[in-house]
Design an enzyme around this catalytic site. Structure first.
Site: not given
Ligand code: PAF
Length: 278
Positions: A33, A37, A61, A186
């Site tokens: 974070l 965030h 992902q 990040s």
């Molecule tokens: O943007 C992100 O950090 C990620 O793609 C999310 C939206 C938390 C989904 O894993």
């Protein structure tokens, strides 16, 4: 601030708040974070009585060659930052809680998730849409907040929530930048000292493209110029620099409708993405 790891515990908290007529905001994150965030948490707290931040590095992902293994994981530091920011609950599930054995459903947004980022990261948006759908259905918040930094992701999530009739308001929060313009991310911590000096050029070039298009330059002419500027500054491969309709992300010919400049480019091994409004 409490930490929960199971969907059952998460729902128990939400049920208790609902019984007191309290509204709920959700901030999905993968941790690592930073101030960007925190601005999402602030947005959620402005819109809802209670805020849940989720911390889950979502394997679906990431492509096999991407940085899933090395993605910053600093749960204690993230916990302390969120507690100080007034976040109410941290949902930090294990992979098996989100994807138990036999999990076989994927959420796939046609069209929007195949362009731009989707061309270079083919399974990325399916992974994002699948996990965000699950998090939304697990928490059933009133609002969920995502950063405009990942502008195409925000468009995909809005489309997904609309198409699946998920009763939530998706809120986009402005990108938070370092003083020199670099969008907070990040992944910025992967940059070497030298690379970090070059990185803000991405924003400067995109801001110039936005200004040129506002001034009447053809969007199509801008890609070559922007690529040359980025290469001159020390960037490696430029995946795309594109001027697109701000809602549909379709190509645009001029600035007569709200548009967005979107770009992705490498510095060394780090891939940066950013976007600015025209
Ligand atoms: O943007 C992100 O950090 C990620 O793609 C999310 C939206 C938390 C989904 O894993």
């Amino acid at each position: 601030m409490e930490v929960v790891r199971t969907i059952t515990e998460l729902r128990e908290h939400v049920r208790n708040w609902r019984e007191k007529d309290e509204s709920v905001g959700l901030v999905p994150t993968m941790g690592g974070l930073h101030a960007g965030h925190l601005s999402l948490v602030e947005h959620s707290r402005r819109h809802a009585n209670r805020t849940i931040t989720t911390l889950f590095v979502n394997p679906s992902q990431f492509a096999p060659h991407e940085d899933f293994a090395t993605y910053p994981r600093k749960e204690q530091a993230d916990h302390d930052i969120l507690a100080a920011a007034g976040n109410d609950l941290l949902f930090a599930p294990n992979v098996s809680e989100i994807y138990p054995d036999g999990h076989s459903t994927r959420v796939d947004i046609q069209g929007l998730s195949q362009i731009l980022e989707g061309e270079f990261r083919p399974n990325f948006f399916t992974g994002v849409a699948t996990v965000v759908t699950k998090l939304l259905l697990q928490a059933l918040p009133d609002v969920a907040v995502f950063g405009e930094k990942d502008y195409q992701q925000l468009c995909v999530i809005k489309t997904m929530a609309r198409d699946l009739d998920i009763p939530v308001q998706i809120i986009g929060a402005k990108t938070i930048r370092e003083e020199d313009g670099l969008a907070m991310s990040s992944r910025n911590q992967y940059l070497s000292v030298e690379e970090r000096k070059i990185a803000p050029v991405l924003y400067q070039v995109m801001a110039q493209v936005a200004q040129n298009v506002r001034g009447g330059e053809q969007p199509a002419s801008q890609r070559t110029w922007a690529e040359a500027e980025l290469t001159k500054a020390g960037f490696g491969a430029v995946d795309y620099v594109a001027v697109r309709d701000a809602q549909t992300l379709d190509p645009v010919r001029d600035a007569s409708r709200p548009a967005r400049v979107l770009a992705a480019a490498y510095i060394g091994r780090t891939r940066l993405i950013d976007n600015v409004a025209v």
